[in-house]
Design a protein around this motif. Structure first.
Motif, mmCIF file in Angstrom:
data_model
loop_
_atom_site.group_PDB
_atom_site.id
_atom_site.type_symbol
_atom_site.label_atom_id
_atom_site.label_comp_id
_atom_site.label_asym_id
_atom_site.label_seq_id
_atom_site.Cartn_x
_atom_site.Cartn_y
_atom_site.Cartn_z
ATOM 1 N N ALA A 392 0.828 -1.214 0.000
ATOM 2 C CA ALA A 392 0.000 0.000 0.000
ATOM 3 C C ALA A 392 0.858 1.259 0.000
ATOM 4 O O ALA A 392 0.661 2.149 0.811
ATOM 5 N N LEU A 393 1.798 1.354 -0.932
ATOM 6 C CA LEU A 393 2.651 2.533 -0.987
ATOM 7 C C LEU A 393 1.841 3.786 -1.288
ATOM 8 O O LEU A 393 2.187 4.882 -0.854
ATOM 9 N N TYR A 394 0.739 3.623 -2.032
ATOM 10 C CA TYR A 394 -0.120 4.776 -2.300
ATOM 11 C C TYR A 394 -0.619 5.422 -1.002
ATOM 12 O O TYR A 394 -0.714 6.643 -0.894
ATOM 13 N N GLY A 395 -0.942 4.582 -0.028
ATOM 14 C CA GLY A 395 -1.485 5.108 1.213
ATOM 15 C C GLY A 395 -0.423 5.582 2.189
ATOM 16 O O GLY A 395 -0.681 6.476 3.000
ATOM 17 N N ARG A 396 0.767 5.006 2.122
ATOM 18 C CA ARG A 396 1.792 5.314 3.117
ATOM 19 C C ARG A 396 2.753 6.398 2.656
ATOM 20 O O ARG A 396 3.324 7.106 3.487
ATOM 21 N N ALA A 397 2.987 6.484 1.361
ATOM 22 C CA ALA A 397 3.843 7.546 0.788
ATOM 23 C C ALA A 397 3.289 7.832 -0.600
ATOM 24 O O ALA A 397 3.840 7.369 -1.608
ATOM 25 N N PRO A 398 2.189 8.561 -0.681
ATOM 26 C CA PRO A 398 1.453 8.678 -1.948
ATOM 27 C C PRO A 398 2.263 9.280 -3.092
ATOM 28 O O PRO A 398 2.118 8.843 -4.241
ATOM 29 N N ARG A 399 3.090 10.270 -2.809
ATOM 30 C CA ARG A 399 3.869 10.867 -3.902
ATOM 31 C C ARG A 399 4.886 9.862 -4.440
ATOM 32 O O ARG A 399 5.090 9.767 -5.655
ATOM 33 N N LEU A 400 5.532 9.135 -3.538
ATOM 34 C CA LEU A 400 6.497 8.121 -3.952
ATOM 35 C C LEU A 400 5.801 7.019 -4.741
ATOM 36 O O LEU A 400 6.289 6.570 -5.790
#
Length: 524
Positions: A392-400
């Motif tokens: 869930a990278l979108y939720g934890r570091a959305p820009r990255l």
């Protein structure tokens, strides 16, 4: 275009090539007391940013002063006798083929130096790191600017030593084996290439690449052309890398530091394909014509093989390394470049040159992003990343996460981004190859390569799904999002990827006249 006289252009090109070499020497000297800043380490890292920034400014000035109405003409030329006994000359010049690669190299090296200033590589003294980085830049820029076969070989070889030490001293696990594999493969290939270059120079009576291109192989017998083309192609194929001479690349990328991976994928791989276009196509056309079907066959095998290897690595439980996956993806992408070159048509060669630039921008961005992920999570293992990001990278570091998804869809060739045009033009070139090539064989190669684009889309979308998507629970820890220095280093790559996709004429307008003349036999 800004009007700049020829002498200024000559100076700018000479500075672009020699500046990094002088900067590498200066990096090893003690910093003056007033320039040390907080520490000598910071001073030398700042020195790297300053030198690469100055070189980038000179490269941009060259691009602005370049006569875009005549991109097939060699400009900013310097031609000075160096070794009269061998008729070796310090011959420099740029045209529409070499200028984009020159600017790409200067840009990526500057971004790597900027990134390293804020995120110094873990390892030995930064002095050595900066000196090697500048030496690497100087050798790469010289490769794209020199117009003498022996100088081309010397510049081609210059980059091997700094890249070896960047991997061996600043790399990760298993770096020593990866560095030795890299140097042995490339050196053995270079020995064979040197024999081919010497054969051409001795038989033609000159090592001057402009004169040889103008002669268009008329002073070389067909057997000499085939022999020389085979020897040179083997050396260039190792650096490209072409299947099955690619096995050094995944190990080198996996072990290399972030900046090493960016430069290895972004510019060093381009040296091999540039040699095919600059040397083999105009200098040994009959030899290239004999090798073209085999080159195309190896290229499409590489496209499919690279994609299948990536699909195996992205599978859950495979313990696939994300850096290794991107390295295998490069084998596939460079396969499209080789397929376009093998078509021996203006459409295919233009596609190859466009794909070269697009791959440098997109894959450079991908390796920057993977390096950032490793800094935050401590791993590039896909299974570990899926666990530590909770998928869930979108939720934890959305820009990255958004940048990773952008780079992935750009890499798979989404229309509207730079990755699309090169591969499409390479396929068009292979669909209708040069008249004396076997069209049914090339139609088969085109169909296989087109199938490879589907496999490419599959594994890249799987990467995005595994690393970026998923629900975020309350107890899932956040990750640091894009930092200001990362934003500064990555924004130019994102912007140029979009510009290249929406305005391909900016690059094709440079390369097409030069390619047309090159295939016709150089200036008359």
């Amino acid at each position: 275009m800004i009007g700049i006289n020829e002498s200024v252009m000559q100076f700018l090109l000479a500075f672009t090539v020699a500046g990094p070499l002088l900067g590498a020497v200066a990096a090893l000297l003690p910093a003056p007391p007033g320039l040390k800043g907080k520490s000598p380490d910071q001073a030398v890292l700042r020195h790297g940013v300053t030198v690469t920034g100055a070189v980038l400014a000179a490269a941009v000035a060259l691009a602005l002063g370049f006569d875009h109405d005549h991109p097939s003409r060699m400009q900013a030329s310097t031609d000075i006798s160096w070794i009269p006994a061998l008729d070796v000359r310090l011959h420099l010049g740029i045209d529409g083929i070499s200028l984009p690669l020159l600017v790409l190299t200067a840009l990526l090296t500057f971004l790597c130096a900027l990134y390293s200033y804020f995120k110094p590589p873990a390892g030995p003294s930064p002095k050595a790191f900066v000196a090697l980085l500048l030496l690497l830049e100087g050798g790469t820029l010289a490769t794209f600017a020199v117009l003498d076969l022996l100088l081309f070989f010397l510049a081609f070889e210059t980059v091997l030593i700094p890249m070896y030490f960047l991997i061996a001293r600043w790399g990760g696990e298993d770096r020593t084996r990866a560095a030795w594999k890299f140097i042995l493969y490339t050196l053995l290939g270079s020995v064979v290439m040197l024999l081919g270059l010497l054969l051409i120079g001795v038989e033609a009576g000159t090592f001057d690449m402009v004169a040889l291109a103008t002669d268009n192989g008329r002073s070389l017998t067909t057997s000499v052309q085939v022999t020389a083309a085979l020897a040179i192609a083997l050396g260039l194929a190792v650096k490209t890398p072409m299947w099955p001479l690619h096995s050094w690349l995944p190990d080198a990328h996996t072990a290399a530091p972030t900046t090493g991976s960016v430069l290895l994928a972004g510019v060093l791989l381009k040296m091999g394909t540039y040699g095919f276009v600059r040397i083999l196509l105009p200098v040994a056309p009959e030899g290239m014509r004999a090798l073209a079907p085999y080159l195309a066959a190896f290229a499409v095998v590489g496209i499919v093989y690279g994609s299948l290897a990536c699909l195996a690595l992205v599978r859950p439980g495979a313990k696939g390394d994300l850096k290794r996956l991107i390295a295998y993806s490069s084998v596939g992408h460079m396969g499209f470049v080789l397929l376009g070159i093998a078509s021996m048509t203006p459409t295919g060669v233009n596609g190859a040159l466009f794909a070269n630039i697009a791959h440098g921008l997109i894959t450079g961005l991908l390796f920057f992003l993977v390096g950032a992920l490793k800094d935050r999570t401590g791993s590039t293992d896909l299974d570990a990343l899926a666990e530590r990001t909770g998928a869930a990278l979108y939720g934890r570091a959305p820009r990255l996460g958004g940048l990773l998804a952008f780079a992935a869809v750009a890499s798979l060739g989404l229309p509207g981004l730079a990755g699309f045009w090169g591969e499409m033009l390479a396929l068009f070139g292979a669909f209708d190859p040069a008249d004396d090539l076997n069209r049914p064989a090339f139609l088969t190669f085109t169909a296989i390569a087109a199938f490879g684009t589907l496999l490419t889309a599959a594994y890249l979308l799987l990467v995005v799904r595994r690393v970026c998507m998923g629900a975020v629970s309350e107890d899932t820890p956040q990750l640091a999002d894009v930092r200001p220095y990362e934003f500064a280093a990555w924004t130019p790559l994102v912007a140029l990827t979009v510009v290249g996709g929406l305005w391909p004429k900016a690059l094709l307008g440079l390369t097409d006249p030069a390619v047309q003349q090159l295939l016709a036999g150089g200036p008359r």
